[in-house]
Enzyme design. Structure first.
Site, PDB file in Angstrom:
ATOM      1  N   TYR A 122      20.949  13.565   7.256  1.00 56.62           N
ATOM      2  CA  TYR A 122      21.317  12.650   6.168  1.00 56.62           C
ATOM      3  C   TYR A 122      22.224  11.522   6.652  1.00 56.62           C
ATOM      4  O   TYR A 122      23.125  11.092   5.931  1.00 56.62           O
ATOM      5  CB  TYR A 122      21.975  13.427   5.008  1.00 56.62           C
ATOM      6  CG  TYR A 122      21.116  14.585   4.570  1.00 56.62           C
ATOM      7  CD1 TYR A 122      19.926  14.344   3.881  1.00 56.62           C
ATOM      8  CD2 TYR A 122      21.454  15.901   4.873  1.00 56.62           C
ATOM      9  CE1 TYR A 122      19.100  15.392   3.509  1.00 56.62           C
ATOM     10  CE2 TYR A 122      20.630  16.952   4.499  1.00 56.62           C
ATOM     11  CZ  TYR A 122      19.471  16.689   3.814  1.00 56.62           C
ATOM     12  OH  TYR A 122      18.665  17.722   3.444  1.00 56.62           O
ATOM     13  N   CYS A 134      31.973  -5.350   3.771  1.00 67.02           N
ATOM     14  CA  CYS A 134      32.921  -5.980   2.863  1.00 67.02           C
ATOM     15  C   CYS A 134      33.007  -5.206   1.561  1.00 67.02           C
ATOM     16  O   CYS A 134      32.537  -5.623   0.497  1.00 67.02           O
ATOM     17  CB  CYS A 134      32.529  -7.431   2.638  1.00 67.02           C
ATOM     18  SG  CYS A 134      32.814  -8.366   4.144  1.00 67.02           S
TER      19      CYS A 134
HETATM   20  C1  LIG Z   1      16.901  18.619   0.651  1.00 67.03           C
HETATM   21  C2  LIG Z   1      16.087  19.817   0.491  1.00 67.03           C
HETATM   22  C3  LIG Z   1      16.121  20.826   1.462  1.00 67.03           C
HETATM   23  C4  LIG Z   1      17.008  20.792   2.662  1.00 67.03           C
HETATM   24  O1  LIG Z   1      18.332  21.048   2.339  1.00 67.03           O
HETATM   25  P1  LIG Z   1      19.440  21.202   3.500  1.00 67.03           P
HETATM   26  O2  LIG Z   1      20.699  21.425   2.785  1.00 67.03           O
HETATM   27  O3  LIG Z   1      19.417  19.972   4.322  1.00 67.03           O
HETATM   28  O4  LIG Z   1      19.023  22.375   4.328  1.00 67.03           O
HETATM   29  C5  LIG Z   1      15.278  21.899   1.261  1.00 67.03           C
HETATM   30  N1  LIG Z   1      14.454  21.983   0.189  1.00 67.03           N
HETATM   31  C6  LIG Z   1      14.415  21.030  -0.756  1.00 67.03           C
HETATM   32  C7  LIG Z   1      13.483  21.181  -1.905  1.00 67.03           C
HETATM   33  C8  LIG Z   1      15.225  19.918  -0.637  1.00 67.03           C
HETATM   34  O5  LIG Z   1      15.168  18.982  -1.591  1.00 67.03           O
END
Ligand SMILES: *Cc1c(COP(=O)(O)O)cnc(C)c1O
Length: 417
Positions: free
Chosen positions: A367, A339
Site C-alpha cells: 500500500y 504544499c
Molecule cells: C485488501 C484485501 C486483502 C489484503 O489485506 P492485507 O491486510 O493486505 O493482507 C485481502 N482480501 C480482501 C478482500 C481485501 O480487500
C-alpha cells in the site's frame, strides 16, 4: 519464528540501497524477492497440516507485474478487486482459474466480464447475487459474508463490523438460501475478510466458527476463504500476528470441519501486507534540513503523493539515514515537499542528517507505490526488484510525457470542431 536465517543470508545491506539510489536516483521503491519468499514460506509452513492450502496474493497491496509473476512463481494465486487487477494478473501469466475476484460495490457488468474470463467470482451483496444467479445459474459463485467481528482497533481498516459496507451479513443467510433455491445457482465457496489487524487469535477463530456454520448451509463447497488481516511489525516492539499459533489452532479446527462436512475442501487465504510489506524500502533524498525555533525538519524529495500511509492511517514507518548509519542520533521531524502538511514522522531519533543524505523508509512494500499519485504534478517513482543480489528496474520513473499524454489541450482562439 520468522525464518531469520534465510532473511539474514539474503537481506539487503544499507550499502546495496545506497548504491541503488546513486545509480537510479531517488525517490525510488526497492523490493526484495527473498523477503517475500521467506514470508510465503512462513505462511505455508504454519499451515502445512492443511491438505489443500491456497494462498491468493492480494494484488492491491503492490501490483507491479514482476511482483505478480514472482508471487505466482512462489505458488500463489491472486486476489483481485477490480477488472484491471484481473487483467494485470493475466498479463503477468497467472491463469484465470488461479485468480479470485473479491470486489465491493462494482457493477454487475464488471462482475460478468470477469466471470467471462474464467475467474472465480466472489459476491458480497444480495441484489447482485440474485441478478448474477438469475442470468448465469451455471457459473459457480463464492459469497463473502460479514461475520460482524471487530478485528483490531482501527475502524477504518476493520471491515467486519455491523455498519461495514463489506460482505453479506450472516443475519441475511436465509435470504441467500432463498436466492440459491430460486436461481439454482451453485455456491462453491464462502469467504470472509474481517479487517487488517488480526492480533487476537481467539477473535479470528471466533469468526472462523461463524464461517464454518455458514458453510454447513451449502452442500457442495470447494473452498473456504479466510481472507487476510495478518499484521506485520513496522518497528521494533510492534505486535504482529502469531501465524504459527494461528496455523496450529486453525488447522485442527479446519480439518475437523472437513470431516464433519464430508469433503476435503480448500482453505484459502489472501494476504497482501503480510507477503510484501517488509520486502519494501522507499528511498528519498533530503532536500533541506530546516531548523526552526522548536523543531529540526528534514525535508525529503517526496510526500504523500508517493507514500500516503503515515498521513492516511497514521502508519509509523521506521526511517533510517542510510547515508550516515553510524552518526550521532538527533531528533528530526521528517516531512515532504508537498504544499500541504505531509509529515512522515514527528520528533524521530535519526542519525545526524545532512542535506543530500538518503533516508530509507521501511515496510514500504504494501500500500505504498500502489497508492501513489501525481499530486503536485510530481512523477510517480521508479520501482526496483532486488533479486539474488542484483537490482532490476521493474518500472521506470514517470516523465513529463506521462503527465500530459491523455490530455487534450483546448485552443481558445478558435471554435473547436
Ligand atoms: C485488501 C484485501 C486483502 C489484503 O489485506 P492485507 O491486510 O493486505 O493482507 C485481502 N482480501 C480482501 C478482500 C481485501 O480487500
Amino acid at each position: 519464528m520468522k525464518n531469520l536465517h534465510l532473511l539474514k543470508l539474503f537481506a539487503m545491506h544499507h550499502q546495496d540501497l545506497v548504491q541503488i539510489s546513486q545509480e537510479h536516483g531517488s525517490p525510488i521503491y526497492v523490493y526484495d524477492t527473498h523477503v517475500m519468499q521467506a514470508q510465503y514460506d512462513r505462511l505455508t509452513k504454519a499451515f502445512r497440516g492443511i491438505p489443500q492450502l491456497r494462498i491468493n496474493y492480494a494484488v492491491k497491496a503492490l501490483s507491479n507485474l514482476s511482483v505478480l509473476k514472482w508471487m505466482h512463481h512462489l505458488g500463489a494465486g491472486l486476489d483481485t478487486v477490480s477488472i484491471q487487477e484481473v487483467q494485470l494478473g493475466l498479463e503477468a501469466g497467472v491463469p484465470a482459474h488461479e485468480i479470485i475476484f473479491t470486489p465491493n460495490g462494482v457493477s454487475l457488468s464488471e462482475i460478468e466480464e470477469v466471470a467471462n474470463l474464467g475467474v472465480q467470482i466472489n459476491i458480497d451483496n444480495l441484489s447482485i447475487l440474485e441478478q448474477f444467479g438469475t442470468a448465469h445459474p451455471n457459473v459457480p459463485v463464492c459469497i463473502r459474508i460479514n461475520p460482524h467481528i471487530m478485528a483490531g482497533g482501527n475502524a477504518n481498516i476493520s471491515v467486519g463490523h455491523i455498519d461495514s459496507k463489506f460482505g453479506i451479513s450472516i443475519h441475511q443467510i436465509p435470504l441467500v438460501l432463498r436466492i440459491v433455491e430460486n436461481t439454482s445457482m451453485h455456491i462453491n465457496g464462502v469467504h470472509m475478510h474481517t479487517g487488517s489487524d488480526i492480533l487476537d487469535i481467539d477473535v479470528f477463530l471466533h469468526a472462523a466458527e461463524i464461517l464454518f456454520d455458514t458453510a454447513h448451509h451449502f452442500t457442495n463447497l470447494d473452498f473456504l476463504d479466510f481472507g487476510s488481516g495478518f499484521k506485520v511489525p513496522y518497528k521494533p516492539g510492534d505486535n504482529e500476528t502469531n501465524i504459527e499459533e494461528l496455523g496450529e489452532k486453525l488447522t485442527d479446527r479446519f480439518n475437523a470441519f472437513c470431516k464433519d462436512y464430508g469433503k476435503e475442501v480448500v482453505l484459502a487465504f489472501e494476504p497482501g501486507k503480510f507477503l510484501v510489506s517488509e520486502s519494501g524500502y522507499f528511498l528519498t533524498s533530503v532536500n533541506s534540513v530546516k531548523q526552526t525555533t522548536s523543531t529540526v525538519f528534514a525535508q525529503v524529495n517526496s510526500g504523500f503523493n508517493h507514500l500516503i500511509r503515515p498521513m492516511l492511517y497514521g502508519a509509523d514507518h521506521r526511517i533510517e539515514n542510510i547515508s550516515n548509519p553510524e552518526g550521532r542520533e538527533r531528533f528530526y521531524s521528517v516531512v515532504g515537499y508537498i504544499c500541504e502538511t505531509d509529515t512522515f514522522a514527528n520528533n524521530l531519533k535519526i542519525s545526524e542528517i545532512n542535506e543530500g543524505d538518503v533516508l530509507c523508509f521501511y515496510n514500504a512494500g504494501a500500500y505504498c507505490f500502489s497508492m501513489a499519485s501525481n499530486y503536485n504534478s510530481r512523477y510517480r517513482p521508479a520501482e526496483v526488484l532486488w533479486h539474488e543480489g542484483k537490482a532490476h528496474v521493474i518500472r521506470k520513473a514517470e516523465r513529463f510525457e506521462d503527465l500530459i499524454q491523455n490530455q487534450k489541450v483546448l485552443s481558445f482562439d478558435a471554435v473547436e470542431v
